[in-house]
Design an enzyme around this catalytic site. Structure first.
Site, PDB file in Angstrom:
ATOM      1  N   ASN A  93      -5.662   4.237  -2.731  1.00  0.00           N
ATOM      2  CA  ASN A  93      -7.002   3.786  -2.314  1.00  0.00           C
ATOM      3  C   ASN A  93      -7.809   3.229  -3.486  1.00  0.00           C
ATOM      4  OD1 ASN A  93      -6.148   5.739  -0.204  1.00  0.00           O
ATOM      5  ND2 ASN A  93      -8.145   5.215   0.644  1.00  0.00           N
ATOM      6  N   LYS A 135       2.262  -3.272   7.397  1.00  0.00           N
ATOM      7  CA  LYS A 135       2.470  -3.493   5.954  1.00  0.00           C
ATOM      8  C   LYS A 135       3.923  -3.165   5.566  1.00  0.00           C
ATOM      9  CE  LYS A 135      -0.253  -4.436   3.161  1.00  0.00           C
ATOM     10  NZ  LYS A 135      -0.697  -5.768   2.632  1.00  0.00           N
ATOM     11  N   TYR A 145      -1.599  -0.175  11.152  1.00  0.00           N
ATOM     12  CA  TYR A 145      -1.809  -0.884   9.882  1.00  0.00           C
ATOM     13  C   TYR A 145      -0.629  -0.669   8.948  1.00  0.00           C
ATOM     14  CZ  TYR A 145      -3.293  -1.395   5.012  1.00  0.00           C
ATOM     15  OH  TYR A 145      -3.331  -1.711   3.672  1.00  0.00           O
ATOM     16  N   THR A 148       0.824  -1.209   0.000  1.00  0.00           N
ATOM     17  CA  THR A 148       0.000   0.000   0.000  1.00  0.00           C
ATOM     18  C   THR A 148       0.860   1.262   0.000  1.00  0.00           C
ATOM     19  OG1 THR A 148      -1.488   1.285   1.409  1.00  0.00           O
ATOM     20  CG2 THR A 148      -0.124  -0.321   2.521  1.00  0.00           C
ATOM     21  N   ASP A 149       0.310   2.339  -0.543  1.00  0.00           N
ATOM     22  CA  ASP A 149       1.025   3.621  -0.492  1.00  0.00           C
ATOM     23  C   ASP A 149       1.159   4.148   0.939  1.00  0.00           C
ATOM     24  OD1 ASP A 149      -1.649   4.309  -0.082  1.00  0.00           O
ATOM     25  OD2 ASP A 149      -1.704   5.867  -1.631  1.00  0.00           O
ATOM     26  N   GLU A 150       0.343   3.598   1.872  1.00  0.00           N
ATOM     27  CA  GLU A 150       0.386   4.123   3.252  1.00  0.00           C
ATOM     28  C   GLU A 150       1.732   3.876   3.921  1.00  0.00           C
ATOM     29  OE1 GLU A 150      -2.996   3.594   5.718  1.00  0.00           O
ATOM     30  OE2 GLU A 150      -4.403   3.938   4.093  1.00  0.00           O
TER      31      GLU A 150
HETATM   32  P1  NAD Z   1     -10.082  -6.831   2.783  1.00  0.00           P
HETATM   33  O1  NAD Z   1     -10.016  -6.505   4.236  1.00  0.00           O
HETATM   34  O2  NAD Z   1     -11.324  -6.529   2.019  1.00  0.00           O
HETATM   35  O3  NAD Z   1      -9.795  -8.392   2.578  1.00  0.00           O
HETATM   36  C1  NAD Z   1      -8.797  -9.068   3.281  1.00  0.00           C
HETATM   37  C2  NAD Z   1      -9.003 -10.577   3.078  1.00  0.00           C
HETATM   38  O4  NAD Z   1      -7.937 -11.254   3.761  1.00  0.00           O
HETATM   39  C3  NAD Z   1     -10.321 -11.096   3.657  1.00  0.00           C
HETATM   40  O5  NAD Z   1     -10.929 -11.982   2.751  1.00  0.00           O
HETATM   41  C4  NAD Z   1      -9.890 -11.825   4.927  1.00  0.00           C
HETATM   42  O6  NAD Z   1     -10.752 -12.880   5.287  1.00  0.00           O
HETATM   43  C5  NAD Z   1      -8.494 -12.319   4.533  1.00  0.00           C
HETATM   44  N1  NAD Z   1      -7.634 -12.556   5.705  1.00  0.00           N
HETATM   45  C6  NAD Z   1      -7.402 -11.697   6.724  1.00  0.00           C
HETATM   46  N2  NAD Z   1      -6.582 -12.276   7.632  1.00  0.00           N
HETATM   47  C7  NAD Z   1      -6.267 -13.507   7.140  1.00  0.00           C
HETATM   48  C8  NAD Z   1      -5.443 -14.571   7.615  1.00  0.00           C
HETATM   49  N3  NAD Z   1      -4.776 -14.490   8.767  1.00  0.00           N
HETATM   50  N4  NAD Z   1      -5.340 -15.679   6.845  1.00  0.00           N
HETATM   51  C9  NAD Z   1      -6.003 -15.784   5.664  1.00  0.00           C
HETATM   52  N5  NAD Z   1      -6.812 -14.820   5.193  1.00  0.00           N
HETATM   53  C10 NAD Z   1      -6.939 -13.689   5.919  1.00  0.00           C
HETATM   54  O7  NAD Z   1      -8.813  -6.141   2.135  1.00  0.00           O
HETATM   55  P2  NAD Z   1      -8.640  -5.484   0.689  1.00  0.00           P
HETATM   56  O8  NAD Z   1      -9.083  -4.072   0.741  1.00  0.00           O
HETATM   57  O9  NAD Z   1      -9.167  -6.392  -0.334  1.00  0.00           O
HETATM   58  O10 NAD Z   1      -7.036  -5.444   0.609  1.00  0.00           O
HETATM   59  C11 NAD Z   1      -6.315  -6.547   0.079  1.00  0.00           C
HETATM   60  C12 NAD Z   1      -4.834  -6.240   0.134  1.00  0.00           C
HETATM   61  O11 NAD Z   1      -4.565  -5.067  -0.626  1.00  0.00           O
HETATM   62  C13 NAD Z   1      -4.321  -5.964   1.553  1.00  0.00           C
HETATM   63  O12 NAD Z   1      -3.046  -6.544   1.659  1.00  0.00           O
HETATM   64  C14 NAD Z   1      -4.219  -4.440   1.610  1.00  0.00           C
HETATM   65  O13 NAD Z   1      -3.193  -4.048   2.485  1.00  0.00           O
HETATM   66  C15 NAD Z   1      -3.880  -4.112   0.172  1.00  0.00           C
HETATM   67  N6  NAD Z   1      -4.305  -2.789  -0.318  1.00  0.00           N
HETATM   68  C16 NAD Z   1      -5.600  -2.383  -0.185  1.00  0.00           C
HETATM   69  C17 NAD Z   1      -5.990  -1.156  -0.719  1.00  0.00           C
HETATM   70  C18 NAD Z   1      -7.417  -0.666  -0.612  1.00  0.00           C
HETATM   71  O14 NAD Z   1      -7.692   0.486  -0.945  1.00  0.00           O
HETATM   72  N7  NAD Z   1      -8.363  -1.483  -0.198  1.00  0.00           N
HETATM   73  C19 NAD Z   1      -5.050  -0.343  -1.368  1.00  0.00           C
HETATM   74  C20 NAD Z   1      -3.728  -0.789  -1.464  1.00  0.00           C
HETATM   75  C21 NAD Z   1      -3.371  -2.018  -0.955  1.00  0.00           C
HETATM   76  O1  DAU Z   2      -4.095   4.032   0.576  1.00  0.00           O
HETATM   77  C1  DAU Z   2      -4.372   2.664   0.521  1.00  0.00           C
HETATM   78  C2  DAU Z   2      -5.157   2.264   1.752  1.00  0.00           C
HETATM   79  O2  DAU Z   2      -6.483   2.775   1.584  1.00  0.00           O
HETATM   80  C3  DAU Z   2      -5.198   0.761   1.973  1.00  0.00           C
HETATM   81  O3  DAU Z   2      -3.893   0.305   2.234  1.00  0.00           O
HETATM   82  C4  DAU Z   2      -6.115   0.408   3.160  1.00  0.00           C
HETATM   83  O4  DAU Z   2      -6.223  -0.994   3.303  1.00  0.00           O
HETATM   84  C5  DAU Z   2      -7.486   0.990   2.888  1.00  0.00           C
HETATM   85  O5  DAU Z   2      -8.332   0.749   3.990  1.00  0.00           O
HETATM   86  C6  DAU Z   2      -7.385   2.487   2.624  1.00  0.00           C
HETATM   87  O6  DAU Z   2      -6.995   3.188   3.831  1.00  0.00           O
HETATM   88  P1  DAU Z   2      -7.651   4.608   4.224  1.00  0.00           P
HETATM   89  O7  DAU Z   2      -7.480   4.809   5.672  1.00  0.00           O
HETATM   90  O8  DAU Z   2      -7.203   5.669   3.298  1.00  0.00           O
HETATM   91  O9  DAU Z   2      -9.193   4.269   3.842  1.00  0.00           O
HETATM   92  P2  DAU Z   2     -10.569   4.571   4.599  1.00  0.00           P
HETATM   93  O10 DAU Z   2     -11.660   4.198   3.645  1.00  0.00           O
HETATM   94  O11 DAU Z   2     -10.608   4.011   5.969  1.00  0.00           O
HETATM   95  O12 DAU Z   2     -10.540   6.167   4.729  1.00  0.00           O
HETATM   96  C7  DAU Z   2     -10.383   6.986   3.592  1.00  0.00           C
HETATM   97  C8  DAU Z   2     -10.355   8.423   4.075  1.00  0.00           C
HETATM   98  O13 DAU Z   2     -11.662   8.753   4.593  1.00  0.00           O
HETATM   99  C9  DAU Z   2      -9.398   8.680   5.213  1.00  0.00           C
HETATM  100  O14 DAU Z   2      -8.834   9.981   5.075  1.00  0.00           O
HETATM  101  C10 DAU Z   2     -10.259   8.620   6.465  1.00  0.00           C
HETATM  102  C11 DAU Z   2     -11.583   9.148   5.973  1.00  0.00           C
HETATM  103  N1  DAU Z   2     -12.788   8.604   6.632  1.00  0.00           N
HETATM  104  C12 DAU Z   2     -12.933   7.258   6.696  1.00  0.00           C
HETATM  105  C13 DAU Z   2     -14.032   6.695   7.298  1.00  0.00           C
HETATM  106  C14 DAU Z   2     -14.182   5.201   7.391  1.00  0.00           C
HETATM  107  C15 DAU Z   2     -13.755   9.451   7.135  1.00  0.00           C
HETATM  108  O15 DAU Z   2     -13.636  10.693   7.046  1.00  0.00           O
HETATM  109  N2  DAU Z   2     -14.860   8.912   7.732  1.00  0.00           N
HETATM  110  C16 DAU Z   2     -15.036   7.560   7.842  1.00  0.00           C
HETATM  111  O16 DAU Z   2     -16.053   7.121   8.421  1.00  0.00           O
END
Ligand code: NAD
Ligand code: DAU
Length: 333
Positions: A179, A154, A150, A125-127
């Site tokens: 995101n 990562k 988190y 992730t970019d985070e």
């Molecule tokens: P998500 O939370 O929707 O899904 C995570 C999945 O992993 C779920 O199906 C969960 O059951 C499984 N899981 C969790 N713990 C586990 C364990 N111990 N063993 C086996 N399975 C397990 O997450 P997502 O948003 O789909 O993100 C997927 C990946 O992409 C993550 O590694 C996250 O860091 C990365 N990522 C997410 C975003 C985003 O915006 N959502 C952006 C950049 C990177």
């Molecule tokens: O940047 C990539 C990341 O994006 C991934 O690595 C993470 O897994 C994914 O959860 C996401 O993280 P963020 O913290 O950016 O996403 P989130 O949807 O939780 O929040 C997005 C933005 O919105 C953040 O600035 C916080 C804000 N927010 C979020 C929630 C849930 C609010 O203002 N209100 C809310 O209720």
């Protein structure tokens, strides 16, 4: 190719499997997911009868169960999505983030090396780069400065992947994406949360002043980037992935309200997230230049499609919000 996909029942993993099982009928996709609160097999119903798809309900921290899968399935490649992914939950309970995201990754890498897996992609992730000021973009050379439990977990996992490349010669690459948004995103994340709460005419909690910036990418574009890195990426390389789509959270929420024809008065400013990163923005020029990846979906089409998906799939999210998720949020607000 036999591709072991961890976390395939989550948001991005589901989208990846739905897209790639169709695109590559000659490949076999082995989904290993422990089905935490975020994993949902209903996302994958259309794959259940496919000959090129197998599911194992296994925790990546469970060494014996994971090794049995390597022995039986003999994967050629791994795409590692599985993680605890929600920043707010990591603030409440960092330990599970260390367990799954760090120890789980180490476990996976160990077996990847021991069983001679020829390709490994770490979905990061970019985070991990921390927060930007008004100017500048994250490049692959930006130092790792994680600010939440988190992102710390990562970043730590990324370091173990790097170490496996250097020490054991694992053919691994790391993707760092901004995101994502799109279908099947768990309704705790900003965009789906705001969609379902707006449909329900409930207050929309915006943290702080609502002016934090994220760089949004439609999930299909991220899935194609991961696939490109799997097939063409180089060992030891990091690839940033982003949509060049910077928006404040307030802009995002107003757009959701506009599409749903709801009033801005639903917006409620609430206490800020501790350690809340101000701005993320990705420089994706490396993956574009070296691997010819480009995003296909512009933000206005993507957000429109996403809102429509949640309108068309009310049953999917209603089943979720009526369960554990609801009590998690009622504790917070
Ligand atoms: P998500 O939370 O929707 O899904 C995570 C999945 O992993 C779920 O199906 C969960 O059951 C499984 N899981 C969790 N713990 C586990 C364990 N111990 N063993 C086996 N399975 C397990 O997450 P997502 O948003 O789909 O993100 C997927 C990946 O992409 C993550 O590694 C996250 O860091 C990365 N990522 C997410 C975003 C985003 O915006 N959502 C952006 C950049 C990177
Ligand atoms: O940047 C990539 C990341 O994006 C991934 O690595 C993470 O897994 C994914 O959860 C996401 O993280 P963020 O913290 O950016 O996403 P989130 O949807 O939780 O929040 C997005 C933005 O919105 C953040 O600035 C916080 C804000 N927010 C979020 C929630 C849930 C609010 O203002 N209100 C809310 O209720």
């Amino acid at each position: 190719m036999r591709i072991l996909v961890t976390g395939g029942a989550g948001f991005i993993g589901s989208n990846y499997l739905l897209m790639m099982a169709d695109k590559y009928p000659g490949d076999c996709f082995i989904n290993v997911d422990s089905l935490t609160y975020a994993g949902n097999l209903k996302n994958l119903i259309s794959l259940e009868d496919r000959l090129n798809y197998i599911f194992y309900k296994v925790d990546i921290c469970d060494s014996a169960a994971l090794e049995a899968i390597f022995q039986k399935e003999k994967p050629d490649a791994i795409i590692h999505f599985a993680a605890e992914s929600h920043v707010d939950r990591s603030i409440e309970n960092p330990l599970i983030f260390a367990e799954t995201n760090v120890l789980g990754t180490i476990n996976l890498i160990n077996y990847a090396c021991r069983y001679g897996v020829s390709r490994y992609v770490q979905v990061s992730t970019d985070e991990v780069y921390g927060s930007l000021g008004r100017e500048g973009l994250f490049t692959e050379n930006t130092p790792l400065m994680p600010n939440s439990p988190y992102s710390a977990s990562k970043a730590s996992a990324d370091c173990f992947v790097r170490a496996a490349v250097e020490t054991y010669g694992l053919n691994a690459s790391i993707t760092r994406c901004s995101n994502n948004y799109g279908p099947y995103q768990f309704p705790e994340k900003l965009i789906p949360l705001m969609i379902w709460r707006a449909i329900e005419n409930m207050p929309l909690p915006l943290y702080g002043d609502g002016l934090n910036i994220r760089d949004w990418l439609y999930v299909d574009d991220h899935c194609r980037a991961i696939d490109t890195v799997l097939r063409q990426g180089q060992a030891g390389e990091v690839y940033n992935v982003g949509g060049n789509n910077e928006r404040t959270n307030l802009e995002i929420v107003k757009e959701v309200l506009r599409i749903l024809n709801k009033s801005d008065s639903l917006i409620q400013f609430v206490t800020d997230r501790p350690g809340h990163d101000r701005r993320y923005a990705i420089d994706s020029s490396k993956i574009k230049r070296h691997l010819n990846w480009v995003p296909n979906t512009n933000f206005w089409d993507g957000i429109g499609k996403t809102v429509q998906w949640y309108l068309n799939n009310e049953r999917w999210w209603r089943e979720i919000i009526s369960g554990e998720y609801q009590s998690y949020y009622s504790d917070m607000y």
